[in-house]
Design an enzyme around this catalytic site. Structure first.
Site, PDB file in Angstrom:
ATOM      1  N   SER A 102       0.861  -1.186   0.000  1.00 50.78           N
ATOM      2  CA  SER A 102       0.000   0.000   0.000  1.00 50.78           C
ATOM      3  C   SER A 102       0.894   1.232   0.000  1.00 50.78           C
ATOM      4  O   SER A 102       2.058   1.168   0.427  1.00 50.78           O
ATOM      5  CB  SER A 102      -0.883   0.017   1.256  1.00 50.78           C
ATOM      6  OG  SER A 102      -1.515   1.268   1.445  1.00 50.78           O
TER       7      SER A 102
ATOM      8  N   TYR B 102      -2.091  -0.840  10.631  1.00 48.99           N
ATOM      9  CA  TYR B 102      -2.199  -1.088   9.194  1.00 48.99           C
ATOM     10  C   TYR B 102      -0.953  -0.600   8.457  1.00 48.99           C
ATOM     11  O   TYR B 102      -0.368  -1.332   7.650  1.00 48.99           O
ATOM     12  CB  TYR B 102      -3.439  -0.414   8.625  1.00 48.99           C
ATOM     13  CG  TYR B 102      -3.566  -0.587   7.132  1.00 48.99           C
ATOM     14  CD1 TYR B 102      -3.936  -1.817   6.595  1.00 48.99           C
ATOM     15  CD2 TYR B 102      -3.298   0.462   6.265  1.00 48.99           C
ATOM     16  CE1 TYR B 102      -4.040  -1.984   5.222  1.00 48.99           C
ATOM     17  CE2 TYR B 102      -3.402   0.301   4.885  1.00 48.99           C
ATOM     18  CZ  TYR B 102      -3.775  -0.924   4.370  1.00 48.99           C
ATOM     19  OH  TYR B 102      -3.868  -1.088   3.002  1.00 48.99           O
TER      20      TYR B 102
END
Length: 261
Positions: free
Chosen positions: A143, A156
């Site tokens: 990501s 995350y």
């Protein structure tokens, strides 16, 4: 463009979003599929649709990758399969949003288990056979969150930093072996991801899942794929920006972007 004709790919998190888009794009390239996710009904429908549309074989394996026993079972099934796996797409993952002090410890463990542990264990299980054959690829979905700390999404961001570093290190280990590892770093993507993480976690214009997959497969089509790619020009610029800013400035900027809206 590689056809992947007759090859076999494992795609985790295949029931929706980027995983389903990967499955569809690979089936279009005549790749047989092993689709992994929790939601059996969705997997079964996707598998049936891909078999009918593209004439490939699509097998489903239901598993919750936050549960160690499910990961162990999945590894055992894949290891016992007579058909070699040519491509592993570790796509399954999720995010939580909010202050760490309010995070549910059980949910935090699940996030780490899916985003880190399952990725590492599935890669370790499948990679040796690829290396023995001198062919194959591992694609791990990281990501743009991997490039800087993300206050209010601390776990995350850290899990995706792991995925990026882990995959790039594998690329270095595998160079010259005929096997490659690729980390794909999307920004905000129009999927069910935000149904879990919440809209406050969305930053910037969203790409489609198909755009992310096209970027990934385009990189694998290259004679010498790079260790990692960022999907989308604006995302690529934002991923590089932290290199040029003081760390405190970067953290404050990301905090402002993802703080509860």
């Amino acid at each position: 463009m590689k056809t992947w004709d007759g090859a076999t790919a494992v795609v985790t998190g295949a029931s929706s979003g980027i995983g389903a888009a990967f499955a569809t794009a690979l089936a279009e390239r005549h790749c047989n599929l092993i689709l992994v996710a929790r939601r059996e009904h969705r997997l079964r429908k996707l598998a049936t649709d891909l078999e009918h549309t593209f004439g490939v074989r699509a097998r489903i394996l239901t598993a919750d990758l936050s549960i160690p026993a499910d990961v162990e079972r999945l590894v055992a099934v894949l290891s016992a399969d007579d058909n070699p796996i040519d491509l592993l797409v570790n796509n399954a993952g999720f995010a939580t949003h909010g202050p760490l002090v309010d995070d549910d410890p059980a949910r935090m463990r699940e996030e780490i288990a899916v985003n880190i542990t399952a990725v590492a264990e599935l890669t370790r299980a499948i990679l040796p056979d690829m290396v023995r054959r001198g062919a194959g690829a591992v694609v791990n979905i990281a990501s743009t969150a991997a490039f800087q700390p993300i206050p209010f999404m601390a776990v995350y961001g850290a899990t995706k930093a792991f995925v990026l570093s882990f995959t790039e290190a594998l690329w270095g280990e595998l160079e010259g072996s005929g096997v490659t590892a690729l980390a794909v770093c999307p920004g905000a993507t129009d999927t069910e991801f935000f149904d879990v993480a919440g809209e406050a976690a969305s930053v910037g214009r969203r790409q489609t899942a198909a755009q992310v997959v096209a970027k990934a497969l385009g990189e694998l089509d290259r004679r010498a794929p790079r260790p990692s790619v960022v999907s989308g020009l604006a995302n690529a610029v934002s991923a590089r920006l932290p290199r040029y800013l003081p760390r405190r400035t970067t953290i404050r900027l990301t905090r402002g972007l993802v703080a509860a809206k």
